[in-house]
Design a protein around this motif. Structure first.
Motif, PDB file in Angstrom:
ATOM      1  N   GLN A 126      -8.758  -9.689  -2.857  1.00 55.21           N
ATOM      2  CA  GLN A 126      -8.840  -8.277  -2.531  1.00 55.21           C
ATOM      3  C   GLN A 126      -7.623  -7.600  -2.931  1.00 55.21           C
ATOM      4  N   GLU A 139      -5.416  -3.481  -2.855  1.00 50.18           N
ATOM      5  CA  GLU A 139      -4.996  -2.244  -2.053  1.00 50.18           C
ATOM      6  C   GLU A 139      -5.072  -1.277  -3.293  1.00 50.18           C
ATOM      7  N   ASP A 140      -5.966  -0.254  -3.289  1.00 51.50           N
ATOM      8  CA  ASP A 140      -5.773   0.620  -4.462  1.00 51.50           C
ATOM      9  C   ASP A 140      -4.872   1.952  -3.986  1.00 51.50           C
ATOM     10  N   TYR A 164      -5.210   4.681  -3.139  1.00 52.42           N
ATOM     11  CA  TYR A 164      -5.806   5.288  -1.955  1.00 52.42           C
ATOM     12  C   TYR A 164      -5.695   4.856  -0.617  1.00 52.42           C
ATOM     13  N   GLY A 165      -5.086   3.496  -0.752  1.00 50.04           N
ATOM     14  CA  GLY A 165      -5.093   2.712   0.538  1.00 50.04           C
ATOM     15  C   GLY A 165      -6.214   2.036   0.958  1.00 50.04           C
ATOM     16  N   ARG A 166      -7.200   2.135   0.029  1.00 52.72           N
ATOM     17  CA  ARG A 166      -8.636   1.225   0.383  1.00 52.72           C
ATOM     18  C   ARG A 166      -8.484  -0.256  -0.081  1.00 52.72           C
ATOM     19  N   ILE A 167      -8.969  -0.943   0.584  1.00 51.94           N
ATOM     20  CA  ILE A 167      -9.126  -2.771   0.289  1.00 51.94           C
ATOM     21  C   ILE A 167     -10.457  -2.854  -0.508  1.00 51.94           C
ATOM     22  N   LEU A 168     -10.253  -3.190  -1.699  1.00 52.43           N
ATOM     23  CA  LEU A 168     -11.360  -3.566  -2.579  1.00 52.43           C
ATOM     24  C   LEU A 168     -11.416  -4.802  -2.720  1.00 52.43           C
ATOM     25  N   PHE A 223     -16.289   2.986  -6.461  1.00 50.30           N
ATOM     26  CA  PHE A 223     -16.359   3.405  -4.992  1.00 50.30           C
ATOM     27  C   PHE A 223     -16.845   2.673  -4.139  1.00 50.30           C
ATOM     28  N   LEU A 224     -16.581   2.241  -2.986  1.00 51.24           N
ATOM     29  CA  LEU A 224     -17.510   1.492  -1.931  1.00 51.24           C
ATOM     30  C   LEU A 224     -17.781   2.821  -0.875  1.00 51.24           C
ATOM     31  N   GLN A 269      -0.351  -5.234  -5.578  1.00 55.02           N
ATOM     32  CA  GLN A 269      -1.324  -4.735  -4.891  1.00 55.02           C
ATOM     33  C   GLN A 269      -2.471  -5.832  -4.486  1.00 55.02           C
TER      34      GLN A 269
END
Length: 66
Positions: free
Chosen positions: A10, A12-13, A15-19, A47-48, A63
């Motif tokens: 996992q 962090e992008d 934008y702060g999203r965890i992907l 995008f999730l 990241q």
């Protein structure tokens, strides 16, 4: 943390999203832009939760969370 090919992680992008992602290349060597050397190439969702498409991306090792 040792990163290997096909490992699920996992990150962090910007934008702060965890992907979620899958490691494609743990140590990218780029002839075009030397600043990208040492980056990690991953396959990650665009995008999730709206898209199921996955694309390749280059990320910094910093990241990666897991």
């Amino acid at each position: 943390m040792k990163i290997t090919k096909n490992q699920k992680v996992q990150f962090e992008d910007k934008y702060g999203r965890i992907l979620p992602a899958i490691i494609l290349d743990p140590n990218v060597q780029c002839d075009i832009d030397p600043e990208l050397n040492g980056c990690v190439q991953v396959s990650a969702p665009t995008f999730l939760p709206f898209s199921k498409e996955w694309n390749n991306a280059l990320i910094d090792r910093d990241q990666i969370i897991v």
